[in-house]
Design a protein around this motif. Structure first.
Motif, mmCIF file in Angstrom:
data_model
loop_
_atom_site.group_PDB
_atom_site.id
_atom_site.type_symbol
_atom_site.label_atom_id
_atom_site.label_comp_id
_atom_site.label_asym_id
_atom_site.label_seq_id
_atom_site.Cartn_x
_atom_site.Cartn_y
_atom_site.Cartn_z
ATOM 1 N N ASN A 247 50.163 31.749 14.786
ATOM 2 C CA ASN A 247 49.962 31.486 13.363
ATOM 3 C C ASN A 247 48.510 31.722 12.983
ATOM 4 O OD1 ASN A 247 48.442 28.977 13.796
ATOM 5 N ND2 ASN A 247 50.417 28.129 14.416
ATOM 6 N N ILE A 248 48.285 31.801 11.669
ATOM 7 C CA ILE A 248 46.930 31.938 11.110
ATOM 8 C C ILE A 248 46.797 30.871 10.037
ATOM 9 C CG2 ILE A 248 45.268 33.418 9.935
ATOM 10 C CD1 ILE A 248 46.857 35.834 10.993
ATOM 11 N N THR A 249 45.790 30.032 10.149
ATOM 12 C CA THR A 249 45.536 28.989 9.154
ATOM 13 C C THR A 249 44.132 29.162 8.597
ATOM 14 O OG1 THR A 249 44.728 27.455 10.842
ATOM 15 C CG2 THR A 249 47.072 27.374 10.328
ATOM 16 N N TRP A 250 43.865 28.503 7.461
ATOM 17 C CA TRP A 250 42.529 28.554 6.884
ATOM 18 C C TRP A 250 42.222 27.253 6.156
ATOM 19 C CZ3 TRP A 250 46.711 31.398 5.503
ATOM 20 C CH2 TRP A 250 47.237 31.226 4.227
ATOM 21 N N ALA A 251 40.933 26.965 6.051
ATOM 22 C CA ALA A 251 40.464 25.762 5.357
ATOM 23 C C ALA A 251 39.135 26.083 4.670
ATOM 24 C CB ALA A 251 40.298 24.609 6.344
ATOM 25 N N PRO A 252 38.953 25.616 3.423
ATOM 26 C CA PRO A 252 39.917 24.817 2.660
ATOM 27 C C PRO A 252 41.112 25.642 2.219
ATOM 28 C CG PRO A 252 38.039 25.353 1.297
ATOM 29 C CD PRO A 252 37.701 25.844 2.676
ATOM 30 N N ILE A 261 35.275 30.152 3.928
ATOM 31 C CA ILE A 261 36.608 29.834 4.434
ATOM 32 C C ILE A 261 36.613 30.053 5.939
ATOM 33 C CG2 ILE A 261 39.074 30.351 4.296
ATOM 34 C CD1 ILE A 261 38.602 31.459 1.520
ATOM 35 N N THR A 262 37.149 29.111 6.666
ATOM 36 C CA THR A 262 37.311 29.246 8.118
ATOM 37 C C THR A 262 38.760 29.582 8.425
ATOM 38 O OG1 THR A 262 35.521 27.687 8.574
ATOM 39 C CG2 THR A 262 37.086 28.104 10.352
ATOM 40 N N PHE A 263 38.971 30.787 8.941
ATOM 41 C CA PHE A 263 40.293 31.210 9.392
ATOM 42 C C PHE A 263 40.414 30.923 10.885
ATOM 43 C CE2 PHE A 263 39.637 33.737 5.607
ATOM 44 C CZ PHE A 263 40.875 33.709 4.975
ATOM 45 N N THR A 264 41.593 30.491 11.302
ATOM 46 C CA THR A 264 41.836 30.227 12.718
ATOM 47 C C THR A 264 43.142 30.881 13.130
ATOM 48 O OG1 THR A 264 40.670 28.110 12.592
ATOM 49 C CG2 THR A 264 42.117 28.444 14.485
ATOM 50 N N ALA A 265 43.035 31.831 14.077
ATOM 51 C CA ALA A 265 44.230 32.468 14.637
ATOM 52 C C ALA A 265 44.579 31.764 15.943
ATOM 53 C CB ALA A 265 43.983 33.948 14.876
ATOM 54 N N THR A 266 45.831 31.344 16.058
ATOM 55 C CA THR A 266 46.299 30.715 17.293
ATOM 56 C C THR A 266 47.027 31.761 18.120
ATOM 57 O OG1 THR A 266 46.517 28.575 16.201
ATOM 58 C CG2 THR A 266 47.707 28.871 18.278
ATOM 59 N N ILE A 267 46.454 32.075 19.276
ATOM 60 C CA ILE A 267 47.040 33.060 20.186
ATOM 61 C C ILE A 267 47.838 32.301 21.237
ATOM 62 C CG2 ILE A 267 46.573 34.958 21.777
ATOM 63 C CD1 ILE A 267 43.824 35.216 20.402
ATOM 64 N N PRO A 308 38.512 30.994 15.823
ATOM 65 C CA PRO A 308 38.120 30.911 14.415
ATOM 66 C C PRO A 308 37.090 31.976 14.031
ATOM 67 C CG PRO A 308 36.867 29.330 15.682
ATOM 68 C CD PRO A 308 37.716 30.098 16.667
ATOM 69 N N PHE A 309 37.011 32.243 12.714
ATOM 70 C CA PHE A 309 35.889 33.005 12.151
ATOM 71 C C PHE A 309 35.775 32.612 10.686
ATOM 72 C CE2 PHE A 309 39.369 35.625 10.748
ATOM 73 C CZ PHE A 309 38.940 36.222 9.567
ATOM 74 N N THR A 310 34.640 32.881 10.075
ATOM 75 C CA THR A 310 34.405 32.496 8.681
ATOM 76 C C THR A 310 34.275 33.722 7.782
ATOM 77 O OG1 THR A 310 32.019 32.386 9.055
ATOM 78 C CG2 THR A 310 33.277 30.351 9.354
#
Length: 700
Positions: A247-252, A261-267, A308-310
């Motif tokens: 999945n790929i999530t982001w915050a806020p 925005i911080t995106f986080t890809a779960t591998i 993660p990356f921003t």
């Protein structure tokens, strides 16, 4: 021919003999052990020497020759031997490959006289060794299921299936048909039929592999078969990984232009083996050029890692694609499932903060009305809706005030105010800004501000102070020798009491350290002026003080006012006595005595002067130590309770003082005729009572 025979021609025989019995040495037998020695093994040869002659031999030597050589290999001495005796002579030899002959010669130089010098040697032929035959019996490894990079231990089992022992040797190992060995390992000599294990380690690599083991690659060990020295196996030691972007999530989640925005890809590695380290690439809006890439460490089977990356938010709708192992540098079960794409939007949102807080007065006292002024700023990119500021006191969750505000444009501020009644001590006030429920901010974590405010206690304590005379004469005058019962105390509703001190003429007589009301009885006081002072200090160091002044007068006359009876029957009489004494040491004193009988009684005898309505008076000058007393004979006519009042007036140092008293007479209705006692007897009784009182007073 004296005896006549049938044949006279056969009567003689001739022998040849030596006068001495000679020995005859022969090599009777040659044996060796082991019978099938291996190359390099020590073989022991034993020659059996026999003296088959008739005489004893002297000592001699046995010589050994190898393979037809004219030079002896070695020799051994042996001692003399009797006729028909045998002896053994042994020597050792390191076995060599091939077939060999051994010749044993006894008495090579004919130093021993023998009956036959031609039978002194013996030759044998034999195959000197039983040859080894080395093979790679099998190859195994552990762990049998591993991941890339794991250390795998391979073990080659070498067997000597020949008849002879082998010498030391080497095993060479080759991967994937390479002509260059990966490694080699040595091993010690192996006896016939035995095995030895030869291990080595290897870092696991993905895919299938061939491992070849070759024993005695250079044929340094002589074997019965040199063509069976290697073995190949094909194996896959590695359980392969399989990457997916879970999945790929982001915050806020709700963001506005310019937000970070911080995106986080779960591998996830959904394969069966651990992966090597790898890279994941990120692409925005279907671009062929990656925006960034991030590295990640190896992932064990079934596990995940978050990468993660921003990114600075840009307005509009966007797509983000994450691609793991773009260049397929990591062997996987499935190379086609390595990406995932999400769509998201960026809007212009407000972001409300409490920019500033001021209040007045800055240093409030307890009970002051404090006015707070809040500056609220919208630091977002969009306009806010109408909202409220909620106020909380001392970390409590209950709102004590709500202040509304109207919508605030981006970058603008607004001011709101509220009042608070200052309370004792230090307090925190938390201010929380909130928009309406239909509006969302770009940052919901920065809506609060907390201040600490201290309300000072400037109010002094409240003091209570009063005194009551512990008197002997009921004249409400503090006279010498009497005591004061002092009631004092202090209260402070703000910070509390720290100390309460009470003084008489600046001398401390008592000390307390908490709120309350206390009592203190003085000692008997001599004549004089006294100042009673109470000082109270609260815990905020506020101080309060209160004083009262008292005067201790010279002692007035001692008065007795009483009756011979307090309860009488109808028709009975009672004698009322009123008397006074001026203590020794006092100056002369004018004393006026007044007695007031109630209605319902009749006076049958008195030496008093009748005064006003229903009263009787007597006036005297009492010298120091004088006693004056008068009485009234009284008859009660009406049943019930009757009160008889008295007043005594006297002057002390120019001050007129009055002392009042009352006695109670109860008349019961049942008549009991009784002759009244004589007046003189009544006076005698009254005198005795008065003298007793006087004695008591003087003892005081």
């Amino acid at each position: 021919n004296k005896i006549t025979e049938s044949d006279e021609t056969n009567n003689e025989k001739t022998i040849t003999f030596s006068a001495t019995s000679l020995s005859d040495l022969v090599v009777q037998d040659i044996t060796w052990t082991p019978t099938n020695p291996s190359i390099g093994e020590t073989a022991t040869f034993t020659a059996t020497i026999k003296n088959q002659g008739n005489g004893s031999s002297s000592s001699s030597r046995v010589y050994f020759y190898l393979d037809g050589s004219t030079s002896y290999l070695t020799y051994k001495n042996f001692g003399g031997m009797f006729a028909s005796a045998t002896t053994t002579v042994s020597f050792t030899w390191k076995a060599q490959s091939g077939s060999h002959t051994f010749k044993v010669v006894v008495d090579k130089d004919n130093t021993v006289a023998e009956s036959d010098e031609t039978n002194n040697e013996k030759t044998i032929a034999f195959s000197a060794t039983s040859l080894s035959d080395l093979i790679v019996q099998n190859i195994n490894w552990t762990p049998t299921s591993s991941s890339i990079g794991d250390a795998i231990t391979f073990t080659a089992t070498i067997k000597n299936q020949g008849n002879g022992s082998s010498s030391n040797g080497y095993v060479h190992f080759y991967f994937d048909n390479s002509n260059t060995h990966y490694t080699y390992q040595s091993f010690a000599g192996i006896t016939a039929g035995s095995t030895t294990a030869v291990p080595f380690t290897w870092k696991a690599q993905g895919g299938y592999h061939i491992l070849k083991a070759v024993v005695d690659k250079t044929n340094a060990v002589i074997e019965s078969d040199e063509s069976n020295n290697e073995k190949n196996i094909t194996f896959s030691t590695v359980a392969l990984p399989d990457f997916i972007i879970q999945n790929i999530t982001w915050a806020p989640k709700s963001c506005t232009v310019g937000d970070t925005i911080t995106f986080t890809a779960t591998i996830k590695n959904q394969g069966t083996g651990k992966s090597n380290n790898g890279n994941i690439y990120f692409y925005f809006d279907n671009s062929n050029t990656h925006y960034t890439y991030q590295s990640f460490a190896g992932i064990t089977a079934g596990s995940t890692t978050a990468v993660p990356f921003t990114w600075k938010a840009q307005k509009g709708s966007h797509t983000l694609k994450a691609l793991v192992d773009k260049d397929s540098t990591i062997a996987e079960i499935d190379e086609k499932n390595n990406e995932n794409t999400v769509t998201f939007s960026v809007v212009s949102l407000s972001d409300l903060v409490v920019q500033d807080v001021t209040w007045a007065p800055i240093k409030p006292s307890i009970g002051d009305t404090v006015t707070f002024l809040l500056t609220i700023k919208n630091q977002g990119t969009g306009e806010s809706s109408n909202g409220n500021v909620y106020l909380y006191l001392d970390n409590l969750n209950n709102v004590f005030a709500t202040v509304p505000f109207i919508k605030i444009p981006s970058g603008e501020t607004t001011e709101v105010s509220f009042d608070w009644i200052a309370q004792t001590g230090s307090h925190t006030i938390r201010m929380s800004v909130s928009e309406g429920t239909t509006k969302t901010e770009s940052d919901q974590t920065n809506n609060e501000k907390v201040i600490t405010i201290l309300a000072r206690d400037t109010k002094p304590p409240q003091i209570s102070l009063n005194s009551q005379i512990k008197e002997y004469n009921k004249n409400n005058v503090l006279e010498e020798g009497e005591k004061l019962d002092i009631s004092y105390g202090a209260y402070d509703d703000s910070s509390g009491i720290n100390s309460i001190k009470i003084f008489i003429n600046d001398k401390l007589i008592d000390l307390k350290n908490m709120d309350g009301t206390y009592t203190k009885m003085t000692d008997s006081l001599p004549m004089g002026e006294y100042v009673i002072k109470v000082i109270a200090v609260d815990k905020a160091s506020n101080k309060a003080e209160e004083t009262i002044s008292v005067t201790v007068q010279r002692t007035g006359p001692s008065v007795y006012f009483g009756s011979t009876k307090t309860e009488i029957k109808e028709g009975e009489n009672a004698i009322i006595i009123l008397s006074a004494v001026n203590p020794i040491g006092n100056p002369p004193m004018n004393v006026q005595l007044i007695l007031k009988p109630p209605s319902g009684v009749s006076i049958y005898k008195t030496d008093w002067i009748k005064g006003g309505v229903g009263s009787y008076e007597g006036e005297f000058v009492l010298e120091p130590g004088d006693i004056k007393g008068i009485s009234i004979g009284m008859c009660v006519n009406q049943p019930g309770t009757h009160y008889i009042d008295s007043e005594i007036y006297y002057e002390v140092e120019g001050k007129r003082i009055v002392q009042r008293d009352r006695i109670e007479l109860i008349l019961t209705p049942t008549p009991t005729p009784k002759q009244p006692p004589g007046f003189e007897a009544a006076f005698a009784l009254a005198g005795l009572l008065f003298v007793a009182l006087l004695i008591k007073r003087r003892k005081r």
